[in-house]
Design an enzyme around this catalytic site. Structure first.
Site, PDB file in Angstrom:
ATOM      1  N   TYR A  16       4.905   6.338   9.485  1.00  0.00           N
ATOM      2  CA  TYR A  16       3.896   5.507   9.865  1.00  0.00           C
ATOM      3  C   TYR A  16       4.765   4.266   9.058  1.00  0.00           C
ATOM      4  CZ  TYR A  16      -0.649   2.824   8.949  1.00  0.00           C
ATOM      5  OH  TYR A  16      -1.900   2.056   8.531  1.00  0.00           O
ATOM      6  N   PRO A  28      -2.607  -0.214  19.579  1.00  0.00           N
ATOM      7  CA  PRO A  28      -2.317  -0.496  17.144  1.00  0.00           C
ATOM      8  C   PRO A  28      -2.508   0.397  16.660  1.00  0.00           C
ATOM      9  CG  PRO A  28      -4.322  -1.698  18.436  1.00  0.00           C
ATOM     10  CD  PRO A  28      -3.722  -1.106  20.085  1.00  0.00           C
ATOM     11  N   TYR A  61      -8.800   5.031   8.766  1.00  0.00           N
ATOM     12  CA  TYR A  61      -8.436   5.491   9.518  1.00  0.00           C
ATOM     13  C   TYR A  61      -9.650   6.502   9.873  1.00  0.00           C
ATOM     14  CZ  TYR A  61      -3.751   3.363  10.340  1.00  0.00           C
ATOM     15  OH  TYR A  61      -3.080   2.110  10.557  1.00  0.00           O
ATOM     16  N   LYS A 111       2.427  -0.551  15.528  1.00  0.00           N
ATOM     17  CA  LYS A 111       3.787  -0.619  15.803  1.00  0.00           C
ATOM     18  C   LYS A 111       4.521  -2.212  16.202  1.00  0.00           C
ATOM     19  CE  LYS A 111       5.387   2.878  13.211  1.00  0.00           C
ATOM     20  NZ  LYS A 111       4.951   2.738  12.484  1.00  0.00           N
ATOM     21  N   HIS A 138       1.263  -1.175  -0.346  1.00  0.00           N
ATOM     22  CA  HIS A 138      -0.139  -0.066  -0.190  1.00  0.00           C
ATOM     23  C   HIS A 138       1.487   1.660   0.340  1.00  0.00           C
ATOM     24  CE1 HIS A 138      -3.704  -2.182   2.171  1.00  0.00           C
ATOM     25  NE2 HIS A 138      -3.639  -2.619   0.832  1.00  0.00           N
TER      26      HIS A 138
HETATM   27  P1  RFL Z   1       3.532 -11.829  21.117  1.00  0.00           P
HETATM   28  O1  RFL Z   1       3.092 -12.309  19.689  1.00  0.00           O
HETATM   29  O2  RFL Z   1       1.941 -11.801  22.339  1.00  0.00           O
HETATM   30  O3  RFL Z   1       3.804 -13.525  21.292  1.00  0.00           O
HETATM   31  C1  RFL Z   1       4.402 -13.640  22.569  1.00  0.00           C
HETATM   32  C2  RFL Z   1       4.190 -15.478  22.935  1.00  0.00           C
HETATM   33  O4  RFL Z   1       4.982 -15.458  24.163  1.00  0.00           O
HETATM   34  C3  RFL Z   1       3.965 -17.008  24.883  1.00  0.00           C
HETATM   35  N1  RFL Z   1       3.578 -16.743  25.702  1.00  0.00           N
HETATM   36  C4  RFL Z   1       5.306 -18.026  26.406  1.00  0.00           C
HETATM   37  N2  RFL Z   1       5.453 -19.008  26.425  1.00  0.00           N
HETATM   38  C5  RFL Z   1       6.274 -19.301  27.044  1.00  0.00           C
HETATM   39  N3  RFL Z   1       6.539 -19.737  28.579  1.00  0.00           N
HETATM   40  C6  RFL Z   1       5.391 -18.190  28.687  1.00  0.00           C
HETATM   41  N4  RFL Z   1       4.742 -17.988  29.721  1.00  0.00           N
HETATM   42  C7  RFL Z   1       4.790 -17.330  27.955  1.00  0.00           C
HETATM   43  N5  RFL Z   1       3.163 -15.975  27.877  1.00  0.00           N
HETATM   44  C8  RFL Z   1       2.697 -16.236  26.705  1.00  0.00           C
HETATM   45  C9  RFL Z   1       2.620 -16.350  23.737  1.00  0.00           C
HETATM   46  O5  RFL Z   1       1.525 -17.747  23.955  1.00  0.00           O
HETATM   47  C10 RFL Z   1       2.957 -15.892  22.491  1.00  0.00           C
HETATM   48  O6  RFL Z   1       3.233 -16.956  21.501  1.00  0.00           O
HETATM   49  O7  RFL Z   1       4.509 -10.888  21.557  1.00  0.00           O
HETATM   50  P2  RFL Z   1       5.907 -10.335  20.511  1.00  0.00           P
HETATM   51  O8  RFL Z   1       6.243 -11.219  19.835  1.00  0.00           O
HETATM   52  O9  RFL Z   1       6.646  -9.581  20.961  1.00  0.00           O
HETATM   53  O10 RFL Z   1       5.258  -9.558  19.407  1.00  0.00           O
HETATM   54  C11 RFL Z   1       4.379  -8.925  19.058  1.00  0.00           C
HETATM   55  C12 RFL Z   1       3.148  -8.547  18.206  1.00  0.00           C
HETATM   56  O11 RFL Z   1       1.989  -9.416  18.907  1.00  0.00           O
HETATM   57  C13 RFL Z   1       2.275  -7.129  19.255  1.00  0.00           C
HETATM   58  O12 RFL Z   1       2.823  -6.063  19.072  1.00  0.00           O
HETATM   59  C14 RFL Z   1       1.243  -6.289  17.437  1.00  0.00           C
HETATM   60  O13 RFL Z   1       0.504  -7.561  16.965  1.00  0.00           O
HETATM   61  C15 RFL Z   1       0.580  -5.467  17.634  1.00  0.00           C
HETATM   62  N6  RFL Z   1      -0.743  -5.408  16.708  1.00  0.00           N
HETATM   63  C16 RFL Z   1      -0.025  -4.394  15.409  1.00  0.00           C
HETATM   64  N7  RFL Z   1       1.721  -4.223  15.447  1.00  0.00           N
HETATM   65  C17 RFL Z   1       1.961  -3.803  13.868  1.00  0.00           C
HETATM   66  O14 RFL Z   1       2.874  -3.756  13.725  1.00  0.00           O
HETATM   67  N8  RFL Z   1       0.675  -3.625  13.263  1.00  0.00           N
HETATM   68  C18 RFL Z   1      -0.637  -3.849  13.073  1.00  0.00           C
HETATM   69  O15 RFL Z   1      -1.365  -3.724  12.514  1.00  0.00           O
HETATM   70  C19 RFL Z   1      -0.802  -3.777  14.704  1.00  0.00           C
HETATM   71  N9  RFL Z   1      -2.095  -4.392  14.788  1.00  0.00           N
HETATM   72  C20 RFL Z   1      -1.626  -5.277  17.237  1.00  0.00           C
HETATM   73  C21 RFL Z   1      -2.892  -5.469  15.864  1.00  0.00           C
HETATM   74  C22 RFL Z   1      -2.262  -6.104  18.578  1.00  0.00           C
HETATM   75  C23 RFL Z   1      -3.278  -6.119  18.118  1.00  0.00           C
HETATM   76  N10 RFL Z   1      -3.707  -7.076  19.666  1.00  0.00           N
HETATM   77  C24 RFL Z   1      -4.725  -7.927  19.087  1.00  0.00           C
HETATM   78  C25 RFL Z   1      -2.858  -6.656  20.299  1.00  0.00           C
HETATM   79  C26 RFL Z   1      -3.895  -5.045  15.775  1.00  0.00           C
HETATM   80  C27 RFL Z   1      -3.922  -5.807  17.059  1.00  0.00           C
HETATM   81  C28 RFL Z   1      -5.539  -5.814  16.962  1.00  0.00           C
HETATM   82  C1  PHB Z   2      -5.227  -4.746  10.824  1.00  0.00           C
HETATM   83  O1  PHB Z   2      -5.437  -4.500   9.973  1.00  0.00           O
HETATM   84  O2  PHB Z   2      -4.898  -5.294  12.179  1.00  0.00           O
HETATM   85  C2  PHB Z   2      -4.719  -3.262  11.063  1.00  0.00           C
HETATM   86  C3  PHB Z   2      -4.578  -2.473  10.752  1.00  0.00           C
HETATM   87  C4  PHB Z   2      -3.936  -0.587  11.067  1.00  0.00           C
HETATM   88  C5  PHB Z   2      -3.797  -0.757  12.222  1.00  0.00           C
HETATM   89  C6  PHB Z   2      -3.916  -1.458  13.095  1.00  0.00           C
HETATM   90  C7  PHB Z   2      -4.289  -2.740  12.999  1.00  0.00           C
HETATM   91  O3  PHB Z   2      -2.916   0.613  13.232  1.00  0.00           O
END
Ligand code: RFL
Ligand code: PHB
Length: 400
Positions: free
Chosen positions: A390, A298, A206, A302, A77
């Site tokens: 971004y 989110p 957004y 980032k 994009h």
């Molecule tokens: P994770 O992905 O949470 O992975 C951690 C892993 O550790 C496991 N764990 C354990 N394992 C062993 N022993 C234990 N005691 C443990 N406790 C936990 C967990 O099961 C898991 O598998 O962390 P990591 O690797 O640091 O990654 C971070 C990302 O997951 C997170 O920052 C992103 O998902 C945030 N986020 C977004 N980030 C972006 O860069 N771009 C996005 O568009 C974006 N959109 C989002 C998001 C997060 C969202 N939610 C659901 C929080 C949108 C949403 C809705």
């Molecule tokens: C997503 O596609 O899940 C998404 C995209 C942009 C954001 C957060 C989540 O800022």
């Protein structure tokens, strides 16, 4: 229960993007690791989370040899839309950043690609590891105990990487007196759905709306991802699909003939909104990376990108330790990460403040928020600042 004993150089807790990418980069540097994950492989491969990859993340995954499917299936994009006062304003990300772009490719797809690479490398990873505990992190010989398939194990190692997200155990192994935690909780959350419906627009939207924020995103040409601002303690039972669609139509459509495509709701969930940074990101032989060290709301997309940036620094510092017997990069790991972390914290807070409805805002604050939206959409300088954050600031060169 009798214990089996094993040894590796780096024990990695967590098989999210941070842990899996660290394992992959260290494998490529010839450093053996063991990954311990408390959930099942099916669960981590199906967990719907982030969707937006910065240019630097895409380049790093490519260079690390795990970008083939992302290049084929990811959606590149070049812009995003900001919607307010019933009008859409395009931010030309690529035009404002010398050609940089974002790639829409689900986090769970990145996780799948990394798990496949790890299996192909025959590198050890234990899913459904129970009772994971860290020992001796302030000494020379740390270890991790855990259970797996009814068997107790001790994993001896040189270093532990705490990549276990915001609810993990690693951070809690550090004495609280050694850490400073900075945080902010927002008075709202996001209700997210994944729908089997072709995305009705080519770029993300957004929306700032009197009824609350909404976000239009996607995962593929068949799947739309949508979010609505809601209460932090929202009861999902109060949100049948019809109500979700009605609210999305109200917040995202402008009466210009553009309509959201509806479809089967495949998944629905509520995500709390929090900012948090733990400093430093290291204690003794334990290094924290990704959500284990910092959380962003989110809105700036980032979180996963920051996890990737941390792991890039950590993998390099560990490689230099084993290659040159030098510890200066390990000692500087936390400082090397925190500059980028705070920049992303600020951007995520700013995007969140710009676009959400704050019920406690005075009319004065509401006018300020509106003035900022107008500025971003009318000033090249303001739009460029949004765009460069971004798409992601370039990575700092790796020292040594
Ligand atoms: P994770 O992905 O949470 O992975 C951690 C892993 O550790 C496991 N764990 C354990 N394992 C062993 N022993 C234990 N005691 C443990 N406790 C936990 C967990 O099961 C898991 O598998 O962390 P990591 O690797 O640091 O990654 C971070 C990302 O997951 C997170 O920052 C992103 O998902 C945030 N986020 C977004 N980030 C972006 O860069 N771009 C996005 O568009 C974006 N959109 C989002 C998001 C997060 C969202 N939610 C659901 C929080 C949108 C949403 C809705
Ligand atoms: C997503 O596609 O899940 C998404 C995209 C942009 C954001 C957060 C989540 O800022």
């Amino acid at each position: 229960m009798p214990q089996t004993s094993m040894r590796t150089r780096v024990a990695i807790i967590g098989a999210g993007p941070a842990g899996l990418l660290l394992g992959h980069l260290l494998h490529r540097a010839g450093i053996d690791t063991v990954i311990l994950e408390d959930c099942s492989r099916d669960h981590v491969e199906a967990r719907i989370r982030a969707g937006v990859l910065e240019q630097g993340t895409v380049d790093l995954l490519d260079e690390a040899g795990v970008g083939e499917r992302m290049r084929r299936q990811g959606l590149v994009h070049h812009g995003i839309d900001l919607l307010f006062d019933g009008r859409r304003h395009r931010i030309d990300l690529s035009g404002l950043t010398g050609g940089r772009a974002i790639t829409v490719y689900g986090q769970h797809e990145v996780v799948r690609d990394l798990i496949c690479a790890r299996l192909a490398a025959c590198a050890p990873q234990y899913f459904e590891a129970g009772d994971v505990r860290l020992h001796g992190i302030d000494g020379q010989s740390p270890s991790v105990s855990f259970t797996h398939a009814g068997q107790a194990h001790v994993l001896h190692c040189d270093f532990i990487a705490g990549c276990d997200g915001s609810h993990g155990v690693s951070r809690h192994a550090i004495p609280p007196s050694a850490l400073q935690v900075f945080e902010r909780t927002y008075p709202f959350a996001w209700l997210g759905i994944l729908a089997k419906a072709p995305p009705a627009a080519n770029e993300l939207i957004y929306a700032s709306h009197a009824r609350g924020f909404a976000l239009f995103s996607m995962r593929s040409p068949e799947i739309t991802r949508l979010y609505l601002q809601c209460h932090p303690d929202e009861d999902l039972a109060a949100w049948p699909d019809d109500r979700v669609w009605e609210e999305l139509h109200a917040r995202l459509e402008t009466g210009d003939g553009w309509h959201l495509n509806e479809g089967l709701v495949l998944q629905k969930g509520v995500t709390p909104m929090r900012s948090q940074v733990t400093e430093p990101m290291q204690y003794g032989r334990l290094f924290l990376a990704g959500d284990a060290a910092h959380i962003v709301p989110p809105t700036g997309a980032k979180g996963m990108n920051l996890a990737v940036a941390d792991v890039r620094n950590l993998a390099h510092a560990l490689a230099v330790h084993y290659r040159d017997q030098r510890d200066d990069l390990l000692a500087g790991y936390s400082a090397a990460c925190l500059g980028r972390v705070w920049r992303a914290e600020h951007f995520s807070w700013w995007m969140t403040s710009l676009l959400h409805r704050f019920d406690d805002y005075t009319p004065f604050m509401a006018r300020l928020q509106h003035a900022e939206l107008e500025y971003v959409c009318s000033s090249g300088a303001a739009a460029r600042s949004l765009a460069e954050n971004y798409v992601g600031l370039p990575f700092a060169p790796l020292a040594g």
